[in-house]
Motif scaffolding. Structure first.
Motif, PDB file in Angstrom:
ATOM      1  N   PRO A  83      10.007  -3.611   4.826  1.00 35.77           N
ATOM      2  CA  PRO A  83      10.510  -3.290   3.490  1.00 35.77           C
ATOM      3  C   PRO A  83      12.026  -3.476   3.352  1.00 35.77           C
ATOM      4  N   ILE A  84      12.760  -3.176   4.409  1.00 40.71           N
ATOM      5  CA  ILE A  84      14.208  -3.413   4.376  1.00 40.71           C
ATOM      6  C   ILE A  84      14.479  -4.897   4.147  1.00 40.71           C
ATOM      7  N   ALA A  85      13.751  -5.749   4.856  1.00 37.17           N
ATOM      8  CA  ALA A  85      13.931  -7.196   4.717  1.00 37.17           C
ATOM      9  C   ALA A  85      13.592  -7.666   3.312  1.00 37.17           C
ATOM     10  N   THR A 144      24.020   3.922 -12.979  1.00 36.69           N
ATOM     11  CA  THR A 144      23.812   3.382 -11.635  1.00 36.69           C
ATOM     12  C   THR A 144      22.782   4.255 -10.936  1.00 36.69           C
ATOM     13  N   MET A 145      22.116   3.697  -9.961  1.00 38.47           N
ATOM     14  CA  MET A 145      21.106   4.471  -9.236  1.00 38.47           C
ATOM     15  C   MET A 145      21.102   4.089  -7.783  1.00 38.47           C
ATOM     16  N   GLY A 146      20.708   5.049  -6.969  1.00 42.42           N
ATOM     17  CA  GLY A 146      20.482   4.823  -5.553  1.00 42.42           C
ATOM     18  C   GLY A 146      19.048   5.226  -5.251  1.00 42.42           C
ATOM     19  N   SER A 147      18.458   4.640  -4.247  1.00 50.47           N
ATOM     20  CA  SER A 147      17.052   4.897  -3.955  1.00 50.47           C
ATOM     21  C   SER A 147      16.873   5.257  -2.484  1.00 50.47           C
ATOM     22  N   LEU A 148      16.392   6.469  -2.240  1.00 49.72           N
ATOM     23  CA  LEU A 148      16.152   6.947  -0.886  1.00 49.72           C
ATOM     24  C   LEU A 148      14.705   6.652  -0.503  1.00 49.72           C
ATOM     25  N   PHE A 149      14.461   6.156   0.697  1.00 52.06           N
ATOM     26  CA  PHE A 149      13.135   5.716   1.132  1.00 52.06           C
ATOM     27  C   PHE A 149      12.557   4.742   0.108  1.00 52.06           C
ATOM     28  N   ASP A 150      13.263   3.674  -0.066  1.00 57.86           N
ATOM     29  CA  ASP A 150      13.019   2.749  -1.172  1.00 57.86           C
ATOM     30  C   ASP A 150      11.772   1.892  -1.047  1.00 57.86           C
ATOM     31  N   GLY A 151      11.309   1.613   0.136  1.00 59.80           N
ATOM     32  CA  GLY A 151      10.173   0.693   0.246  1.00 59.80           C
ATOM     33  C   GLY A 151      10.618  -0.731   0.013  1.00 59.80           C
ATOM     34  N   ILE A 152       9.935  -1.427  -0.886  1.00 60.83           N
ATOM     35  CA  ILE A 152      10.189  -2.857  -1.111  1.00 60.83           C
ATOM     36  C   ILE A 152      11.008  -3.124  -2.373  1.00 60.83           C
ATOM     37  N   GLY A 153      11.819  -2.161  -2.781  1.00 61.92           N
ATOM     38  CA  GLY A 153      12.731  -2.384  -3.899  1.00 61.92           C
ATOM     39  C   GLY A 153      12.157  -2.087  -5.266  1.00 61.92           C
ATOM     40  N   GLY A 154      11.138  -1.263  -5.350  1.00 70.89           N
ATOM     41  CA  GLY A 154      10.532  -0.956  -6.642  1.00 70.89           C
ATOM     42  C   GLY A 154      11.461  -0.236  -7.596  1.00 70.89           C
ATOM     43  N   PHE A 155      12.152   0.789  -7.112  1.00 68.77           N
ATOM     44  CA  PHE A 155      13.044   1.533  -7.998  1.00 68.77           C
ATOM     45  C   PHE A 155      14.243   0.691  -8.444  1.00 68.77           C
ATOM     46  N   PRO A 156      14.926  -0.018  -7.559  1.00 73.07           N
ATOM     47  CA  PRO A 156      15.990  -0.895  -8.057  1.00 73.07           C
ATOM     48  C   PRO A 156      15.470  -1.927  -9.067  1.00 73.07           C
ATOM     49  N   LEU A 157      14.284  -2.456  -8.841  1.00 73.11           N
ATOM     50  CA  LEU A 157      13.719  -3.449  -9.754  1.00 73.11           C
ATOM     51  C   LEU A 157      13.513  -2.857 -11.144  1.00 73.11           C
ATOM     52  N   VAL A 158      12.855  -1.705 -11.254  1.00 68.19           N
ATOM     53  CA  VAL A 158      12.593  -1.146 -12.584  1.00 68.19           C
ATOM     54  C   VAL A 158      13.869  -0.666 -13.259  1.00 68.19           C
ATOM     55  N   SER A 218      17.793   2.875   0.517  1.00 67.49           N
ATOM     56  CA  SER A 218      17.637   3.302   1.895  1.00 67.49           C
ATOM     57  C   SER A 218      16.168   3.219   2.285  1.00 67.49           C
ATOM     58  N   GLU A 219      15.899   2.800   3.494  1.00 69.29           N
ATOM     59  CA  GLU A 219      14.525   2.670   3.980  1.00 69.29           C
ATOM     60  C   GLU A 219      14.560   2.713   5.493  1.00 69.29           C
ATOM     61  N   ILE A 220      13.451   3.107   6.130  1.00 70.01           N
ATOM     62  CA  ILE A 220      13.402   3.169   7.588  1.00 70.01           C
ATOM     63  C   ILE A 220      12.502   2.094   8.201  1.00 70.01           C
ATOM     64  N   GLY A 233       0.803  -1.215   0.000  1.00 73.86           N
ATOM     65  CA  GLY A 233       0.000   0.000   0.000  1.00 73.86           C
ATOM     66  C   GLY A 233       0.832   1.258   0.000  1.00 73.86           C
ATOM     67  N   ASN A 234       2.040   1.181   0.538  1.00 75.75           N
ATOM     68  CA  ASN A 234       2.943   2.329   0.573  1.00 75.75           C
ATOM     69  C   ASN A 234       3.934   2.331  -0.587  1.00 75.75           C
ATOM     70  N   SER A 235       3.781   1.388  -1.492  1.00 76.71           N
ATOM     71  CA  SER A 235       4.734   1.230  -2.569  1.00 76.71           C
ATOM     72  C   SER A 235       4.366   2.056  -3.796  1.00 76.71           C
ATOM     73  N   ILE A 236       5.147   1.863  -4.846  1.00 77.55           N
ATOM     74  CA  ILE A 236       4.904   2.534  -6.119  1.00 77.55           C
ATOM     75  C   ILE A 236       4.291   1.550  -7.110  1.00 77.55           C
ATOM     76  N   ALA A 237       3.535   2.068  -8.054  1.00 76.69           N
ATOM     77  CA  ALA A 237       3.046   1.260  -9.174  1.00 76.69           C
ATOM     78  C   ALA A 237       4.173   1.235 -10.208  1.00 76.69           C
ATOM     79  N   LEU A 238       4.648   0.048 -10.530  1.00 80.37           N
ATOM     80  CA  LEU A 238       5.865  -0.075 -11.329  1.00 80.37           C
ATOM     81  C   LEU A 238       5.706   0.284 -12.801  1.00 80.37           C
ATOM     82  N   LEU A 239       4.537   0.156 -13.382  1.00 78.73           N
ATOM     83  CA  LEU A 239       4.382   0.352 -14.824  1.00 78.73           C
ATOM     84  C   LEU A 239       4.899   1.717 -15.280  1.00 78.73           C
ATOM     85  N   PHE A 240       4.451   2.783 -14.652  1.00 73.90           N
ATOM     86  CA  PHE A 240       4.909   4.122 -15.020  1.00 73.90           C
ATOM     87  C   PHE A 240       6.418   4.248 -14.842  1.00 73.90           C
TER      88      PHE A 240
END
Length: 117
Positions: A105-107, A73-87, A99-101, A49-56
């Motif tokens: 989601p870190i796990a 290369t990319m880094g992701s701040l407040f990453d959630g469940i890895g959506g940005f690294p995945l896309v 990075s995540e708090i 529910g706190n994640s991003i929709a990956l299609l866009f």
């Protein structure tokens, strides 16, 4: 006639967000303080529910990566469940850190990107 509305399953939520089936299904996991947690759908629902929709973001990542003539290369701040690294990895970039708090989601990100920082 009475209608019944059923809750979406975590896998259906993953699919709606564009994640692979089982992305948040990581089994037993350990938080940063060493406490073990049993699998629970509530963590999955909250993270999705706190994640991003990956299609866009997948389409945007393709455009960004295509603009460079050197490896991206990319880094992701407040990453959630890895959506940005995945896309970005699907688009041909290399995710070098996230990075995540929140503990769950870190796990998830650690499970899906074990070589990350």
């Amino acid at each position: 006639m009475e209608s019944v509305v059923r809750r979406l399953t975590p896998m259906e939520c993953e699919r709606l967000q564009g994640y692979p089936d089982g992305w948040t299904d990581i089994g037993e996991w350990t938080d940063s303080e060493g406490k073990k947690h049993k699998p629970a759908d509530s963590c999955r629902y909250k993270a999705l529910g706190n994640s991003i929709a990956l299609l866009f973001w997948a389409e945007l990542a393709k455009v960004v990566v295509a603009k460079y003539d050197h490896p991206v290369t990319m880094g992701s701040l407040f990453d959630g469940i890895g959506g940005f690294p995945l896309v970005f990895e699907r688009a041909g970039a290399k995710a070098i850190w996230a990075s995540e708090i929140e503990e769950f989601p870190i796990a998830v990100t650690k499970r899906r990107f074990p070589d990350g920082e």
